[in-house]
Design an enzyme around this catalytic site. Sequence first.
Site, short mmCIF file in Angstrom:
data_model
loop_
_atom_site.label_atom_id
_atom_site.label_comp_id
_atom_site.label_asym_id
_atom_site.label_seq_id
_atom_site.Cartn_x
_atom_site.Cartn_y
_atom_site.Cartn_z
CG HIS A 59 46.94 -22.60 23.36
ND1 HIS A 59 47.81 -21.96 22.50
CD2 HIS A 59 45.75 -21.96 23.23
CE1 HIS A 59 47.18 -20.99 21.87
NE2 HIS A 59 45.92 -20.96 22.28
CD GLN B 125 42.10 -20.77 29.22
OE1 GLN B 125 41.09 -20.53 29.87
NE2 GLN B 125 42.32 -20.23 28.04
CB CYS C 68 45.07 -22.77 19.73
SG CYS C 68 44.72 -21.28 18.78
#
Length: 410
Positions: free
Chosen positions: A121, A201, A365
């Site tokens: 990210h 995540q 992203c």
Amino acid sequence: MTLNLYKNDFPILSTKANGKDLVYFDNAATTQKPVSVMEAINKYYKEQNANPYRGLYGLSVEATNAYEEARETVAEFIGAGSSKEVIFTRNATESLNLIAYTYGRMKLKEGDKVVTAISEHHSNILPWQQVTKEKGGVLSYLYLNESGHITEEEIEQKITEDTKIVAVAHVSNVLGTIHPVEAIIKKAHEVGAVVVLDCAQSIPHYQVNVKELDADFMVFSAHKMLGPMGIGVLYGKEKLLNEMPPFLTGGEMIEYVYEQEAAFAPLPNKFEAGTPNVGGAVGLKAAINYIQKVGYNNINKIEEELTEYALTRMKEIPHITIYGETDSTKERCGVISFNIDDVHPHDTASILDADGIAIRAGHHCAQPLMKYMKVPATCRVSLYFYNTKEEIDIFINSLKKVRRWLGYGD
């Protein structure tokens, strides 16, 4: 119909979108909140709200206790050695910036290498770009194989003696790939590097124990694991945090302020300038309690079944490309990126939205990863334990109409 024991705990999942039953498949961006989390936040603001630490009156003491109890809950949840090692931030992005601009600036010298992954990210790329440029360091990338995995060979080749920091996500927010963080941490420590682990995540889906992993730093956001937005966590080993200068300065992070000097407060207050987000911390504590009540074993079992079912159904559709690992649900979580031939991801997302299905479309992203995969953008489905196979069927039926709706036929 599949019985989901948890769906009723999430009121928003019973609402409508464009006149259809909401199918919420954007859990990697943010998860929905159970009633218990909303009630805990509401209770705090109704019964305990005050500025913590600063008041000697009872309500302020209650607010302080609520905040510190949340910190203790987080410390126990992630296996930290002490609650001093838990710093509350606004989100994982702020946590990563804090590490980069304090530890990174303090430790990096010209020629030193920071290693990250091409799948990261932007929040785990941009801070390291800035700091390596400032210090004359080198930013190096671990690349993925065709299945979206970081191989042992890549780890051995990239994490070398000149590596000082390794910053990598536990799970890819685009591909859902579970990266071999144990091997990465082991290799990094062999060469004397410090590891920054982004668990934004992974922690909604898997138990993360920082002591067992021997992670030097670890970050995550509450809103991706059933908690409120605006509260995040930075874990750091106490020795490292004590070495680091403050990131922000102001109230609450000081022992004493003189005209020309200041003495900073001990951990964890040194890194928590200003009035803290007590309501957010209370909400995070309630989210952790809810996850522990459900149990990671149940979460894993439900999500593996859903992911396998979704992948199987998606493979039945012609003109669809699924990125990353498509065979083993043991090596990925329920984040599935895909594209439909001749259809822009934004068009796919808009057509699905008309059927009440919420998915994400774009670069997520992760523009370096998009360039590496040679695609401008993807569609992304991200599942959580409160989703059902029936929702996947609705998604599949809508997906089958996309090319036909745009005039391409089947």
